[in-house]
Design a protein around this motif. Structure first.
Motif, mmCIF file in Angstrom:
data_model
loop_
_atom_site.group_PDB
_atom_site.id
_atom_site.type_symbol
_atom_site.label_atom_id
_atom_site.label_comp_id
_atom_site.label_asym_id
_atom_site.label_seq_id
_atom_site.Cartn_x
_atom_site.Cartn_y
_atom_site.Cartn_z
ATOM 1 N N LEU A 9 -0.895 4.085 -3.875
ATOM 2 C CA LEU A 9 -0.414 2.725 -3.626
ATOM 3 C C LEU A 9 -0.483 2.387 -2.133
ATOM 4 C CD1 LEU A 9 0.673 0.402 -5.329
ATOM 5 C CD2 LEU A 9 2.973 1.223 -4.832
ATOM 6 N N SER A 10 -0.128 3.348 -1.308
ATOM 7 C CA SER A 10 -0.184 3.147 0.142
ATOM 8 C C SER A 10 -1.624 2.959 0.621
ATOM 9 C CB SER A 10 0.458 4.338 0.850
ATOM 10 O OG SER A 10 0.330 4.215 2.238
ATOM 11 N N HIS A 13 -2.783 -0.448 -0.452
ATOM 12 C CA HIS A 13 -2.145 -1.509 0.330
ATOM 13 C C HIS A 13 -2.737 -1.598 1.726
ATOM 14 C CE1 HIS A 13 1.114 -3.894 2.173
ATOM 15 N NE2 HIS A 13 1.107 -4.444 0.963
ATOM 16 N N ARG A 14 -3.009 -0.460 2.340
ATOM 17 C CA ARG A 14 -3.627 -0.441 3.673
ATOM 18 C C ARG A 14 -5.020 -1.080 3.626
ATOM 19 N NH1 ARG A 14 -2.283 4.244 4.710
ATOM 20 N NH2 ARG A 14 -4.016 5.321 3.698
ATOM 21 N N TYR A 16 -6.121 -3.170 1.389
ATOM 22 C CA TYR A 16 -5.951 -4.589 1.072
ATOM 23 C C TYR A 16 -5.624 -5.395 2.329
ATOM 24 C CZ TYR A 16 -3.979 -8.892 -0.707
ATOM 25 O OH TYR A 16 -3.715 -10.213 -0.934
ATOM 26 N N ARG A 17 -4.702 -4.882 3.134
ATOM 27 C CA ARG A 17 -4.309 -5.606 4.354
ATOM 28 C C ARG A 17 -5.497 -5.837 5.270
ATOM 29 N NH1 ARG A 17 0.499 -2.121 4.850
ATOM 30 N NH2 ARG A 17 -0.814 -0.978 6.291
ATOM 31 N N PHE A 145 -2.355 -8.701 -3.699
ATOM 32 C CA PHE A 145 -2.190 -7.261 -3.894
ATOM 33 C C PHE A 145 -1.573 -6.935 -5.255
ATOM 34 C CE2 PHE A 145 0.139 -3.267 -3.525
ATOM 35 C CZ PHE A 145 -0.928 -2.429 -3.250
ATOM 36 N N ASP A 146 -0.627 -7.724 -5.699
ATOM 37 C CA ASP A 146 -0.012 -7.454 -6.999
ATOM 38 C C ASP A 146 -1.025 -7.506 -8.138
ATOM 39 O OD1 ASP A 146 2.518 -6.947 -6.043
ATOM 40 O OD2 ASP A 146 3.195 -9.018 -6.264
ATOM 41 N N ARG A 149 -2.852 -4.231 -7.959
ATOM 42 C CA ARG A 149 -1.988 -3.148 -8.436
ATOM 43 C C ARG A 149 -1.918 -3.172 -9.965
ATOM 44 N NH1 ARG A 149 2.538 -3.205 -10.448
ATOM 45 N NH2 ARG A 149 3.079 -5.269 -9.711
#
Length: 156
Positions: A9-10, A13-14, A16-17, A145-146, A149
């Motif tokens: 997940l991390s 997320h990284r 994605y950002r 992001f959701d 996910r």
């Protein structure tokens, strides 16, 4: 399918950002700069927005709508297969897709510049509309992001 672990997940997320930041630069900050510099640095065309110029504007509009339809179709295909990818492949696919969608939406900005170069002052609101559409399409059609996910967890 099971929820994602914290490490995956991390990583997602990284990625994605960074991809979303690149998309923001391409689809929001660049069009904003064009809007500010529009009349001072870019020479307007002298053609009357009728005839060929008008038909070209319609073509640009159709191509912008086609790019939006393509992004919507492609996101549906990617979303379905995203949970089947390995944990190391998901961030790469996410970055690729976000930047691809952003690049496709950026084409609208170039259509605005082309229309300005053809129609000039007479077609300024249409030219600016093409430029603004870039940001609107980015915010409306690039998955958050959701959504990524949920796609990774198999929730379609």
């Amino acid at each position: 399918m099971a929820p994602l672990d914290a490490a995956e997940l991390s990583a997602m997320h990284r990625s994605y950002r960074w991809a979303y930041l690149g998309g923001l630069a391409l689809c929001v900050f660049w069009p904003l700069m064009l809007q500010l510099l529009f009349t001072s640095f870019i020479t307007p065309g002298q053609n009357v927005p009728g005839g060929v110029v008008k038909q070209l504007g319609y073509t640009f509009t159709g191509l912008v709508l086609l790019s939006t339809a393509f992004v919507t179709w492609r996101w549906g295909k990617v979303r379905i297969r995203f949970c089947d990818l390995g944990p190391d492949e998901r961030p790469k696919v996410m970055v690729r897709e976000i930047l691809l969608y952003s690049a496709l939406f950026e084409v609208s900005c170039f259509f605005g510049l082309a229309y300005w170069a053809l129609a000039g002052i007479e077609g300024v609101r249409f030219a600016r509309s093409f430029i603004v559409l870039t940001s609107i399409m980015f915010f409306c059609f690039v998955p958050r992001f959701d959504a990524w996910r949920q796609a990774a967890e198999g929730e379609a």
